[in-house]
Scaffold this motif. Structure first.
Motif, PDB file in Angstrom:
ATOM      1  N   ALA A  90     -26.043 -14.702  22.137  1.00 59.12           N
ATOM      2  CA  ALA A  90     -27.207 -14.704  21.243  1.00 59.12           C
ATOM      3  C   ALA A  90     -27.377 -13.341  20.574  1.00 59.12           C
ATOM      4  CB  ALA A  90     -28.466 -15.076  22.018  1.00 59.12           C
ATOM      5  N   VAL A  91     -27.338 -12.278  21.354  1.00 54.65           N
ATOM      6  CA  VAL A  91     -27.555 -10.959  20.739  1.00 54.65           C
ATOM      7  C   VAL A  91     -26.379 -10.585  19.834  1.00 54.65           C
ATOM      8  CG1 VAL A  91     -29.148 -10.129  22.497  1.00 54.65           C
ATOM      9  CG2 VAL A  91     -26.731  -9.600  22.739  1.00 54.65           C
ATOM     10  N   ALA A  92     -25.177 -11.035  20.186  1.00 60.59           N
ATOM     11  CA  ALA A  92     -24.028 -10.760  19.310  1.00 60.59           C
ATOM     12  C   ALA A  92     -24.189 -11.485  17.973  1.00 60.59           C
ATOM     13  CB  ALA A  92     -22.723 -11.172  19.986  1.00 60.59           C
ATOM     14  N   GLY A  93     -24.891 -12.604  17.984  1.00 61.26           N
ATOM     15  CA  GLY A  93     -25.127 -13.346  16.749  1.00 61.26           C
ATOM     16  C   GLY A  93     -26.377 -12.901  16.011  1.00 61.26           C
ATOM     17  N   GLY A  94     -27.131 -11.964  16.593  1.00 57.28           N
ATOM     18  CA  GLY A  94     -28.318 -11.439  15.913  1.00 57.28           C
ATOM     19  C   GLY A  94     -29.620 -12.105  16.322  1.00 57.28           C
ATOM     20  N   TYR A  95     -29.616 -12.858  17.418  1.00 60.01           N
ATOM     21  CA  TYR A  95     -30.828 -13.565  17.838  1.00 60.01           C
ATOM     22  C   TYR A  95     -31.675 -12.714  18.785  1.00 60.01           C
ATOM     23  CZ  TYR A  95     -29.135 -17.645  15.489  1.00 60.01           C
ATOM     24  OH  TYR A  95     -28.713 -18.498  14.495  1.00 60.01           O
ATOM     25  N   GLY A  96     -32.987 -12.763  18.575  1.00 59.61           N
ATOM     26  CA  GLY A  96     -33.929 -12.081  19.449  1.00 59.61           C
ATOM     27  C   GLY A  96     -34.750 -13.075  20.250  1.00 59.61           C
ATOM     28  N   THR A  97     -34.761 -14.336  19.793  1.00 63.38           N
ATOM     29  CA  THR A  97     -35.547 -15.395  20.431  1.00 63.38           C
ATOM     30  C   THR A  97     -34.712 -16.668  20.425  1.00 63.38           C
ATOM     31  OG1 THR A  97     -37.568 -14.421  19.517  1.00 63.38           O
ATOM     32  CG2 THR A  97     -37.715 -16.699  20.278  1.00 63.38           C
ATOM     33  N   VAL A  98     -34.638 -17.329  21.577  1.00 65.49           N
ATOM     34  CA  VAL A  98     -33.842 -18.562  21.656  1.00 65.49           C
ATOM     35  C   VAL A  98     -34.602 -19.613  22.473  1.00 65.49           C
ATOM     36  CG1 VAL A  98     -31.688 -19.611  22.474  1.00 65.49           C
ATOM     37  CG2 VAL A  98     -31.636 -17.307  21.528  1.00 65.49           C
ATOM     38  N   VAL A  99     -34.679 -20.803  21.911  1.00 63.39           N
ATOM     39  CA  VAL A  99     -35.235 -21.948  22.648  1.00 63.39           C
ATOM     40  C   VAL A  99     -34.068 -22.674  23.310  1.00 63.39           C
ATOM     41  CG1 VAL A  99     -36.392 -24.179  22.419  1.00 63.39           C
ATOM     42  CG2 VAL A  99     -37.157 -22.228  21.048  1.00 63.39           C
ATOM     43  N   CYS A 100     -34.159 -22.868  24.637  1.00 67.09           N
ATOM     44  CA  CYS A 100     -33.056 -23.507  25.358  1.00 67.09           C
ATOM     45  C   CYS A 100     -33.425 -24.923  25.768  1.00 67.09           C
ATOM     46  CB  CYS A 100     -32.702 -22.704  26.601  1.00 67.09           C
ATOM     47  SG  CYS A 100     -31.687 -21.310  26.183  1.00 67.09           S
ATOM     48  N   MET A 101     -32.524 -25.835  25.474  1.00 67.01           N
ATOM     49  CA  MET A 101     -32.770 -27.250  25.758  1.00 67.01           C
ATOM     50  C   MET A 101     -32.663 -27.546  27.249  1.00 67.01           C
ATOM     51  SD  MET A 101     -33.788 -28.676  23.181  1.00 67.01           S
ATOM     52  CE  MET A 101     -33.998 -28.291  21.443  1.00 67.01           C
ATOM     53  N   ALA A 102     -33.237 -28.696  27.633  1.00 67.65           N
ATOM     54  CA  ALA A 102     -33.462 -28.989  29.058  1.00 67.65           C
ATOM     55  C   ALA A 102     -32.341 -29.798  29.704  1.00 67.65           C
ATOM     56  CB  ALA A 102     -34.781 -29.735  29.214  1.00 67.65           C
ATOM     57  N   ASN A 103     -31.269 -30.137  28.956  1.00 69.80           N
ATOM     58  CA  ASN A 103     -30.254 -31.033  29.541  1.00 69.80           C
ATOM     59  C   ASN A 103     -29.268 -30.273  30.424  1.00 69.80           C
ATOM     60  OD1 ASN A 103     -29.067 -29.769  27.301  1.00 69.80           O
ATOM     61  ND2 ASN A 103     -27.860 -31.553  26.706  1.00 69.80           N
ATOM     62  N   THR A 104     -29.843 -29.600  31.433  1.00 69.35           N
ATOM     63  CA  THR A 104     -29.042 -28.855  32.394  1.00 69.35           C
ATOM     64  C   THR A 104     -28.972 -29.670  33.691  1.00 69.35           C
ATOM     65  OG1 THR A 104     -31.101 -27.692  32.903  1.00 69.35           O
ATOM     66  CG2 THR A 104     -29.560 -26.579  31.438  1.00 69.35           C
ATOM     67  N   LYS A 105     -28.388 -29.081  34.743  1.00 72.03           N
ATOM     68  CA  LYS A 105     -28.283 -29.772  36.035  1.00 72.03           C
ATOM     69  C   LYS A 105     -28.880 -28.878  37.107  1.00 72.03           C
ATOM     70  CE  LYS A 105     -24.187 -30.487  37.851  1.00 72.03           C
ATOM     71  NZ  LYS A 105     -22.791 -30.768  37.809  1.00 72.03           N
ATOM     72  N   PRO A 106     -30.073 -29.069  37.632  1.00 66.37           N
ATOM     73  CA  PRO A 106     -30.955 -30.181  37.266  1.00 66.37           C
ATOM     74  C   PRO A 106     -31.593 -29.982  35.893  1.00 66.37           C
ATOM     75  CG  PRO A 106     -32.089 -28.691  38.768  1.00 66.37           C
ATOM     76  CD  PRO A 106     -30.683 -28.189  38.645  1.00 66.37           C
ATOM     77  N   VAL A 107     -32.124 -31.091  35.383  1.00 72.96           N
ATOM     78  CA  VAL A 107     -32.869 -31.073  34.117  1.00 72.96           C
ATOM     79  C   VAL A 107     -34.129 -30.208  34.301  1.00 72.96           C
ATOM     80  CG1 VAL A 107     -34.334 -32.559  32.672  1.00 72.96           C
ATOM     81  CG2 VAL A 107     -32.035 -33.321  33.313  1.00 72.96           C
ATOM     82  N   ILE A 108     -34.497 -29.463  33.249  1.00 71.50           N
ATOM     83  CA  ILE A 108     -35.734 -28.667  33.309  1.00 71.50           C
ATOM     84  C   ILE A 108     -36.910 -29.606  33.013  1.00 71.50           C
ATOM     85  CG2 ILE A 108     -36.954 -26.637  32.410  1.00 71.50           C
ATOM     86  CD1 ILE A 108     -34.297 -25.945  33.823  1.00 71.50           C
ATOM     87  N   ASP A 109     -37.464 -30.163  34.083  1.00 70.34           N
ATOM     88  CA  ASP A 109     -38.549 -31.133  33.898  1.00 70.34           C
ATOM     89  C   ASP A 109     -39.805 -30.747  34.674  1.00 70.34           C
ATOM     90  OD1 ASP A 109     -37.563 -31.595  36.400  1.00 70.34           O
ATOM     91  OD2 ASP A 109     -37.056 -33.706  36.081  1.00 70.34           O
ATOM     92  N   THR A 110     -39.797 -29.556  35.280  1.00 70.81           N
ATOM     93  CA  THR A 110     -41.024 -29.076  35.943  1.00 70.81           C
ATOM     94  C   THR A 110     -41.302 -27.655  35.476  1.00 70.81           C
ATOM     95  OG1 THR A 110     -39.922 -28.033  37.829  1.00 70.81           O
ATOM     96  CG2 THR A 110     -40.475 -30.374  38.051  1.00 70.81           C
ATOM     97  N   LEU A 111     -42.570 -27.301  35.601  1.00 71.62           N
ATOM     98  CA  LEU A 111     -42.982 -25.958  35.225  1.00 71.62           C
ATOM     99  C   LEU A 111     -42.248 -24.920  36.085  1.00 71.62           C
ATOM    100  CD1 LEU A 111     -44.967 -24.979  33.173  1.00 71.62           C
ATOM    101  CD2 LEU A 111     -46.736 -24.930  34.928  1.00 71.62           C
ATOM    102  N   ALA A 112     -42.063 -25.249  37.365  1.00 73.34           N
ATOM    103  CA  ALA A 112     -41.406 -24.306  38.284  1.00 73.34           C
ATOM    104  C   ALA A 112     -39.979 -24.009  37.838  1.00 73.34           C
ATOM    105  CB  ALA A 112     -41.427 -24.876  39.695  1.00 73.34           C
ATOM    106  N   LYS A 113     -39.235 -25.039  37.462  1.00 64.48           N
ATOM    107  CA  LYS A 113     -37.843 -24.820  37.027  1.00 64.48           C
ATOM    108  C   LYS A 113     -37.812 -23.985  35.751  1.00 64.48           C
ATOM    109  CE  LYS A 113     -36.216 -29.220  38.823  1.00 64.48           C
ATOM    110  NZ  LYS A 113     -36.072 -30.600  38.397  1.00 64.48           N
ATOM    111  N   ALA A 114     -38.726 -24.303  34.837  1.00 63.72           N
ATOM    112  CA  ALA A 114     -38.776 -23.560  33.573  1.00 63.72           C
ATOM    113  C   ALA A 114     -39.113 -22.090  33.839  1.00 63.72           C
ATOM    114  CB  ALA A 114     -39.794 -24.187  32.635  1.00 63.72           C
TER     115      ALA A 114
END
Ligand code: NCD
Ligand code: ZN
Ligand code: ZN
Length: 447
Positions: A90-114
């Protein structure tokens, strides 16, 4: 606490969505303190301890980029990407802010995981990461995730959650989608919608063995229409992810038109993003790379007519923002048909070449599409612009630097670029995050 010394950026071409002028910028405590036009006397001797970076009058200084859509694959898929490799990309591409999607393992579906993800990202100190919360538990489309338990508005209680999304798929149940949109509305944040849930016509075409490029178009158009209708009912803010067809563009344009008429209970907020690959490439590239392997992405690369429609939509404001949909995969996964392209490290150059150097838009407008507008969609009022009190998240860009895409040199673990070997013009040389230099390209010393 920000203990970094001050930073003086001298003699740059300063560009943001409303600005294009020569000048200098002073950052202290991680925040822009002053923007000096060319010719103003810089109070350099009165400034506290600081580092100076010279722009030589030609290098561009812009707000760091804001990505509404990336996949860092963390937790769960370290062979594809990790929080560390994704943040470095991200920083190599010039990004300072990134929104990351939840389709991980486990899925980010609780406040605690986030929260865990956010804390780990903050400890790295490279990029401001905003985890999305999935709409349903495990992204299984059956039971709402934690979103109904949260107090709103989230900007007050959990300001590091700015978007909800089931990206990777759609919530098929109309009732559940409607409830999720209502919760998002109550929480005051947008829902990013992936939009490829088929509908009967697409399913029929698929069953009849029609090619993907045929049925996936029907699917995208159907799904786009559907979420717009649901959002109208729920009154929420729907953000359409990776728009790729001419018909979807037309649907969004029309819906935005009605929205502007402020038709009372019909009122809702609609925003949309396009990806660099859909703006710059067509199915010919996918064929050449291998339709079922390296060229595979959701939604697929479309026709030149679609691509031109997307560019028109950028010009007339139907498309609000450019988002990478950075989707890193391993070689083995790509050969098995995993959809997606790695994109954080090529997005600026691709968009500059296609849109600015072809005289379709100005660099200021590109800055709006990649920084100010996505920041607004997230409700982040402290970034995306170059003015006093805004965050010291900036990039130094050489708009004329010539380089060639070499995935082996990516910081991302995903080498699945759709443009390997492409000669590029325009490069991010330095990324500054809250007043600290977090990336410096070796190329800056060559030029
Ligand atoms: C994404 C991924 O790999 O997670 N793939 C893609 O082709 N875009 C999912 C998505 O954005 O839908
Ligand atoms: Zn998607
Ligand atoms: Zn995605």
């Amino acid at each position: 606490m920000n203990l970094s010394p001050g930073l003086l950026l001298r003699d740059f071409r300063l560009v943001d969505e409303t600005l294009d002028m020569p000048g200098s910028v002073w950052i202290e405590q991680g925040v822009i303190q002053d923007v000096f036009p060319q010719g103003a006397t810089l109070p350099e001797t009165r400034l506290p301890m600081h580092r100076t970076i010279h722009g030589g009058g030609t290098l561009v200084l812009m707000p760091a980029l804001v990505d509404l859509h990336a996949h860092f694959r963390d937790p769960g898929y370290p062979e594809k990407e990790t929080l560390e490799s994704g943040s470095l990309a991200a920083v190599a591409g010039g990004y300072g802010t990134v929104v990351c999607m939840a389709n991980t393992k486990p899925v980010i579906d609780t406040l605690a995981k986030a929260k865990t993800l956010k804390k780990r990202a903050d400890a790295l100190g490279l990029v401001d990461l905003y985890p999305v919360l999935a709409l349903t538990q495990g992204m299984e489309g059956k039971v709402l995730s934690d979103i109904h338990l949260l107090k709103g508005p989230l900007s007050k209680t959990e300001p590091w959650i700015r978007m909800l999304s089931e990206d990777g798929k759609d919530v098929v149940s109309d009732e559940l989608l409607y409830r999720a949109l209502q919760e998002a509305h109550r929480l005051g944040i947008p829902v990013s919608c992936h939009c490829d849930a088929g509908g009967p016509e697409a399913e029929e075409a698929k069953a009849a063995g029609k090619p993907r490029e045929f049925w996936s178009r029907i699917a995208e158009n159907h799904a786009t229409q559907r979420v717009i209708e649901r959002a109208r009912q729920a009154q929420g803010h729907v953000h359409i992810a990776h728009v790729s067809t001419k018909e979807s563009v037309d649907l969004i344009r029309k819906a935005k038109g009605t929205q502007q008429e402020k038709t009372g209970p019909q009122g809702f907020t609609l925003t949309a993003e396009a990806s660099p690959h859909h703006l710059c490439l067509t199915h010919g590239t996918a064929h050449a790379l291998g339709d079922a392997t390296w060229g595979r992405v959701n939604p697929p690369l479309r026709t030149e007519v679609d691509r031109q429609a997307l560019i028109e939509a950028v010009l007339d404001g139907t498309i609000d923002a450019i988002a990478t949909d950075h989707a890193p995969h391993t070689e083995a996964d790509k050969l098995q048909g995993a959809p997606g392209f790695t994109g954080l490290e090529t997005s600026f150059a691709l968009c500059q070449m296609e849109l600015v150097l072809q005289d379709r838009i100005t660099l200021s407008r590109l800055s709006a599409l990649m920084s100010a507008s996505p920041a607004r969609i997230l409700g982040l009022t402290d970034r995306g612009r170059m003015a006093p009190k805004f965050r010291g998240d900036l990039i130094v860009v050489d708009t004329e630097a010539a380089w060639q895409v070499n995935p082996d040199l990516f910081r991302s673990r995903g080498k699945n670029s759709p443009v390997p070997g492409l000669p590029c013009t325009g490069r991010v040389l330095i990324t500054i995050y809250q007043g600290r230099v977090v990336f410096e390209s070796f190329l800056s010393h060559d030029s």
